[in-house]
Design a protein around this motif. Structure first.
Motif, short mmCIF file in Angstrom:
data_model
loop_
_atom_site.label_atom_id
_atom_site.label_comp_id
_atom_site.label_asym_id
_atom_site.label_seq_id
_atom_site.Cartn_x
_atom_site.Cartn_y
_atom_site.Cartn_z
N ASP A 250 -14.77 23.72 47.20
CA ASP A 250 -16.13 23.44 47.68
C ASP A 250 -17.08 23.14 46.52
O ASP A 250 -17.98 22.31 46.65
CB ASP A 250 -16.66 24.62 48.50
CG ASP A 250 -16.51 24.39 50.00
OD1 ASP A 250 -16.44 23.20 50.41
OD2 ASP A 250 -16.44 25.37 50.76
N SER A 251 -16.87 23.79 45.39
CA SER A 251 -17.70 23.49 44.21
C SER A 251 -17.49 22.05 43.77
O SER A 251 -18.44 21.37 43.36
CB SER A 251 -17.36 24.45 43.07
OG SER A 251 -17.74 25.77 43.39
N TYR A 252 -16.25 21.58 43.89
CA TYR A 252 -15.96 20.18 43.57
C TYR A 252 -16.77 19.26 44.49
O TYR A 252 -17.39 18.29 44.03
CB TYR A 252 -14.47 19.90 43.70
CG TYR A 252 -14.13 18.43 43.84
CD1 TYR A 252 -14.04 17.61 42.71
CD2 TYR A 252 -13.92 17.85 45.09
CE1 TYR A 252 -13.76 16.26 42.82
CE2 TYR A 252 -13.63 16.50 45.21
CZ TYR A 252 -13.55 15.71 44.08
OH TYR A 252 -13.27 14.37 44.20
N PHE A 253 -16.75 19.55 45.79
CA PHE A 253 -17.48 18.71 46.74
C PHE A 253 -18.99 18.76 46.48
O PHE A 253 -19.68 17.74 46.56
CB PHE A 253 -17.19 19.14 48.18
CG PHE A 253 -15.82 18.75 48.67
CD1 PHE A 253 -15.40 17.43 48.62
CD2 PHE A 253 -14.96 19.70 49.20
CE1 PHE A 253 -14.14 17.06 49.07
CE2 PHE A 253 -13.71 19.33 49.66
CZ PHE A 253 -13.30 18.01 49.59
N ARG A 254 -19.50 19.93 46.17
CA ARG A 254 -20.94 20.04 45.90
C ARG A 254 -21.33 19.21 44.69
O ARG A 254 -22.38 18.56 44.69
CB ARG A 254 -21.31 21.51 45.68
CG ARG A 254 -21.22 22.35 46.93
CD ARG A 254 -21.72 23.74 46.72
NE ARG A 254 -23.17 23.76 46.61
CZ ARG A 254 -23.89 24.87 46.58
NH1 ARG A 254 -23.30 26.05 46.64
NH2 ARG A 254 -25.21 24.82 46.49
N ARG B 33 -25.99 12.11 56.25
CA ARG B 33 -26.10 12.46 57.67
C ARG B 33 -25.79 13.93 57.93
O ARG B 33 -26.21 14.51 58.94
CB ARG B 33 -25.17 11.57 58.51
CG ARG B 33 -25.58 10.11 58.55
CD ARG B 33 -24.71 9.32 59.50
NE ARG B 33 -23.33 9.23 59.07
CZ ARG B 33 -22.82 8.25 58.32
NH1 ARG B 33 -23.60 7.26 57.90
NH2 ARG B 33 -21.53 8.26 57.97
N LYS B 34 -25.02 14.53 57.03
CA LYS B 34 -24.72 15.97 57.09
C LYS B 34 -24.91 16.53 55.68
O LYS B 34 -24.87 15.79 54.70
CB LYS B 34 -23.32 16.24 57.60
CG LYS B 34 -23.15 15.96 59.09
CD LYS B 34 -21.87 16.53 59.65
CE LYS B 34 -21.83 16.35 61.16
NZ LYS B 34 -20.56 16.86 61.75
N TYR B 35 -25.09 17.82 55.62
CA TYR B 35 -25.25 18.44 54.31
C TYR B 35 -24.38 19.70 54.23
O TYR B 35 -24.02 20.29 55.24
CB TYR B 35 -26.72 18.76 54.03
CG TYR B 35 -27.35 19.76 54.95
CD1 TYR B 35 -27.41 21.12 54.62
CD2 TYR B 35 -27.94 19.37 56.15
CE1 TYR B 35 -27.99 22.04 55.47
CE2 TYR B 35 -28.54 20.27 57.00
CZ TYR B 35 -28.56 21.61 56.65
OH TYR B 35 -29.14 22.52 57.49
N MET B 36 -24.06 20.06 53.00
CA MET B 36 -23.22 21.22 52.76
C MET B 36 -24.07 22.45 52.54
O MET B 36 -25.09 22.40 51.88
CB MET B 36 -22.35 21.02 51.51
CG MET B 36 -21.21 20.07 51.67
SD MET B 36 -20.24 20.00 50.14
CE MET B 36 -19.66 21.70 50.00
N LYS B 37 -23.61 23.55 53.07
CA LYS B 37 -24.19 24.85 52.77
C LYS B 37 -23.02 25.82 52.68
O LYS B 37 -22.29 26.01 53.65
CB LYS B 37 -25.17 25.26 53.86
CG LYS B 37 -26.06 26.43 53.46
CD LYS B 37 -27.17 26.62 54.48
CE LYS B 37 -28.10 27.74 54.04
NZ LYS B 37 -29.17 27.97 55.03
N VAL B 38 -22.84 26.39 51.49
CA VAL B 38 -21.66 27.21 51.25
C VAL B 38 -22.05 28.66 51.11
O VAL B 38 -22.95 29.00 50.34
CB VAL B 38 -20.92 26.74 49.98
CG1 VAL B 38 -19.73 27.64 49.68
CG2 VAL B 38 -20.45 25.29 50.14
#
Length: 201
Positions: free
Chosen positions: A90-94, A176-181
């Protein structure tokens, strides 16, 4: 090549590499550069594959209780390693989408991309082992047929999940979407929050 097509190829390689020895103590030989996403994906699936076989072994009704306890400890460590790896992915995607500004009407997804990738890795394992059962020479024709039917469903599920992940990444890239980890908070692993541990200090 889409992210999930690349991921599925890496997962299959990790699974096949493990099965050259089919031994839970085989040391990993990750072929990918240490800081690459490929390295993280391979390691993720390797951990899943070893744990798959831990889970097989611990279900042996004849297993020695001392050995079972030792194996349970290894499963606990493996689960923590798996969670840590998901957070690294997920850190990679962020980082990958750090420059994307979400649109005003951007929506939040039910899970982060890496937790969906986690399911894709497990699915690759299910497919590998269900295919083994569908082709098992010492099994009945009925068993092989049942497993073939299940394999077809798993392959369809892999196709659908892969598409959904790729679409999620496209939506994040487009705003269109956002990440929240949310970092995992496994209380039973923490000696300050597990009452069995902190009461015995």
């Amino acid at each position: 090549m889409s992210f999930t097509k690349h991921s599925n190829e890496i997962f299959l390689k990790a699974i096949e590499d493990y099965h050259t020895t089919d031994n839970i103590d085989t040391p990993i030989n990750n072929p990918y550069y240490s800081n690459s996403i490929e390295n993280r994906l391979y390691l993720k699936c390797w951990i899943d594959t070893v744990q798959w076989h831990f889970e097989d072994i611990i279900r042996d009704p004849q297993i020695d209780p001392v050995e079972a306890l030792s194996l349970k400890r290894r499963i606990d460590r493996s689960n923590q390693d798996r969670t840590d790896l998901v957070e690294q992915i997920d850190s990679y995607f962020r980082q990958e989408y750090s420059d994307v500004k979400p649109l005003p009407n951007a929506r939040l997804n039910t899970e982060s991309p890496a937790w969906a990738v986690d399911r894709l890795s497990i699915l690759a394992l299910k497919i590998y082992h269900m295919r083994e059962q569908a082709e098992r020479g010492d099994a009945t024709a009925e068993h092989r047929q049942q497993c073939s039917d299940k394999l077809a469903v798993l392959l369809e599920q892999q196709q659908d999940l892969s598409l959904a992940i790729d679409q999620l990444l496209e939506d994040i890239a487009a705003g269109r979407k956002y990440m929240k980890v949310y970092r995992q908070m496994k209380m039973y692993n923490d000696p300050s929050t597990n009452p069995v541990l902190y009461k015995n200090k």
